[in-house]
Enzyme design. Structure first.
Site, mmCIF file in Angstrom:
data_model
loop_
_atom_site.group_PDB
_atom_site.id
_atom_site.type_symbol
_atom_site.label_atom_id
_atom_site.label_comp_id
_atom_site.label_asym_id
_atom_site.label_seq_id
_atom_site.Cartn_x
_atom_site.Cartn_y
_atom_site.Cartn_z
ATOM 1 C CE1 TYR A 1 -38.233 -46.242 34.814
ATOM 2 C CE2 TYR A 1 -36.356 -44.861 34.248
ATOM 3 C CZ TYR A 1 -37.697 -45.179 34.119
ATOM 4 O OH TYR A 1 -38.491 -44.424 33.278
ATOM 5 C CE LYS B 1 -39.510 -42.844 30.224
ATOM 6 N NZ LYS B 1 -40.660 -42.310 29.445
#
Length: 252
Positions: free
Chosen positions: A153, A160
């Site tokens: 990720y 995020k």
């Protein structure tokens, strides 16, 4: 739950996207929906979703183009004079930076990822505020990688995390106006955006095996939670990250 409400849905890519599942849930609960598409190349993929949910408008919105954002909110103000809820389901990072180590992320890639994935939510919230005269609900979409390091990720984890942090600030700052701000945190779902993450099939398999329910969630399940959070039934919920991941986040 959303009868006579007007909502803006930003981030529909196609019928399999999380935003599409949310738009469908909003429509089922009686809301009038405005859907946006990024550009003319994306429009053929978004238009069927807009038609399926009975969207009252399909408008162009590239979040890097301020004039397009102004046009969207001007259109909403002219037609309804108000906005009751907004969904921001947008993320982007240049491929080289997404696939590389966090320590190797370029300044340009980091800035672009933060601008499109995080700061754009602030821009939308700022534009929505004057139209939410009787209060409203702002929603954005994150992922478990904001809380823990998830293999592959990469830089989107910190991005995020920033998105979740600014949402908490938005909740505090706009709360006195009756505007709530919350984060949806779905488990891995096979969307077009997710396909750009290396090893995503393995990530889905790992999530399925570790989730208490031993399954992945669907865009419809995410949409059901989004509709609840957009409604008055969630009047006491703001500044919160809600996991819709079959319980995956509770396990190491």
């Amino acid at each position: 739950m959303l009868e006579n409400r007007v909502g803006l849905v930003v981030g529909v890519a196609n019928a399999q996207s999380i935003a599409a599942g949310c738009a469908a849930a909003f429509a089922r609960e009686g809301a009038g929906i405005i859907v946006t598409h990024m550009n003319e190349r994306a429009r053929p993929h978004v238009a069927p979703v807009a038609e399926a949910v009975g969207a009252v408008d399909l408008l162009p919105l590239d979040l890097s183009v301020p004039e397009q954002q102004r046009a969207v909110f001007d259109a909403i103000a002219a037609r309804w004079g108000r906005l009751d809820f907004l969904l921001h389901s947008v993320a982007f990072c240049p491929r080289a930076d997404l696939h590389g180590r966090v320590v190797d992320c370029s300044a340009e890639g980091f800035a672009q990822a933060m601008d499109i994935s995080c700061h754009s939510f602030l821009r939308l919230a700022r534009a929505a505020e004057p139209l939410m005269r009787d209060g409203g609900s702002l929603l954005t979409v994150s992922y478990y990688g904001a809380e823990k390091v998830v293999d592959h990720y990469n830089i989107m984890g910190p991005v995020k995390a920033a998105l979740e942090a600014v949402t908490r600030n938005v909740a505090v700052e706009l709360g006195p106006r009756g505007i709530r701000a919350n984060v949806l945190s779905p488990g891995p779902i096979a969307t077009r955006a997710a396909s750009g993450i290396d090893g995503f099939d393995g990530l889905m398999a790992e999530a399925r095996s570790r989730a208490p329910e031993r399954r992945l969630v669907t865009i419809d399940e995410v949409g059901a939670v989004a509709a609840f959070l957009a409604s008055d039934r969630a009047a006491g919920v703001t500044g919160t990250t809600t996991h819709i991941d079959g319980g995956r986040h509770v396990r190491m």
